[in-house]
Scaffold this active site. Structure first.
Site, PDB file in Angstrom:
ATOM      1  N   TYR A  19       5.137 -53.825  69.636  1.00  0.00           N
ATOM      2  CA  TYR A  19       4.653 -54.193  68.191  1.00  0.00           C
ATOM      3  C   TYR A  19       4.595 -55.946  68.057  1.00  0.00           C
ATOM      4  CZ  TYR A  19       5.062 -55.060  62.791  1.00  0.00           C
ATOM      5  OH  TYR A  19       4.841 -55.354  61.976  1.00  0.00           O
ATOM      6  N   GLU A  41       6.707 -51.474  55.073  1.00  0.00           N
ATOM      7  CA  GLU A  41       7.400 -52.698  54.762  1.00  0.00           C
ATOM      8  C   GLU A  41       8.599 -52.397  53.702  1.00  0.00           C
ATOM      9  OE1 GLU A  41       7.954 -55.168  56.665  1.00  0.00           O
ATOM     10  OE2 GLU A  41       6.205 -55.142  57.774  1.00  0.00           O
ATOM     11  N   TRP A  49      13.815 -52.655  61.216  1.00  0.00           N
ATOM     12  CA  TRP A  49      12.551 -52.586  61.471  1.00  0.00           C
ATOM     13  C   TRP A  49      12.264 -51.528  62.683  1.00  0.00           C
ATOM     14  CZ3 TRP A  49       8.204 -52.128  59.140  1.00  0.00           C
ATOM     15  CH2 TRP A  49       7.029 -51.987  59.576  1.00  0.00           C
TER      16      TRP A  49
END
Length: 182
Positions: A19, A41, A49
């Site tokens: 990522y 998000e 995350w």
């Protein structure tokens, strides 16, 4: 790639490395693509995350590839289906916000709206501690999104979106990705 410098939040988890190296901070445009990032998000709020990264393909399948018209057409049966889906984060408020946000996004050029808040010239943070959780720009973006009717889009979520899609470059000084994004 070993022996290179990355931002300090990147752990040895392969999902984080990929990522960071291939997506985070790179320009993302297009209403559906920005909607996906905004939605993820919002789902991340209060979670790590890595949880979202590991469930991202499930989210894409569950939310019709984040097609704004498809998600905007979701009804109660779809919400019930999502609440029963162990492959995603099953939070009623976040699921309902995603559907409501898709309905709002039908009438708003989401990508253009968000990109008005780009701040590409922000100074390079020296360390992760120098990276803010929110900025005046993210507060303004959150306010504008809320004015249009978007939900689950506070200034911290707005800033995470700004970082994720390249509105700001928060790769720290010395990170191998930073210079390539300038």
């Amino acid at each position: 790639m070993t022996g290179i410098t990355r931002c300090g939040w990147v752990t040895s988890a392969p999902e984080y490395i990929a990522y960071h190296d291939e997506e985070w901070g790179r320009r993302v445009e297009g209403d559906d693509r920005v909607f996906e990032r905004l939605t993820l998000e919002a789902f991340q709020s209060g979670l790590s995350w890595i949880t979202i990264l590991r469930k991202r393909e499930n989210f894409r399948a569950a939310f019709a590839g984040f097609s704004i018209p498809a998600v905007a057409a979701f009804g109660q049966a779809d919400i019930d289906r999502l609440l029963a889906d162990p492959g995603i984060v099953r939070n009623r408020a976040k699921i309902e916000a995603a559907v409501a946000n898709a309905r709002v996004a039908l009438d708003v050029g989401l990508s253009d709206l968000v990109w008005r808040y780009a701040d590409p010239g922000s100074p390079a943070p020296r360390t992760d501690a120098d990276v803010p959780a929110q900025t005046p720009g993210s507060r303004a973006l959150a306010k504008e999104l809320k004015r249009h009717g978007f939900r689950f889009v506070g200034p911290t979520t707005a800033y995470a979106l700004m970082q994720a899609i390249g509105l700001v470059n928060d790769h720290v000084s010395g990170c191998w990705v930073r210079d390539g994004l300038s």
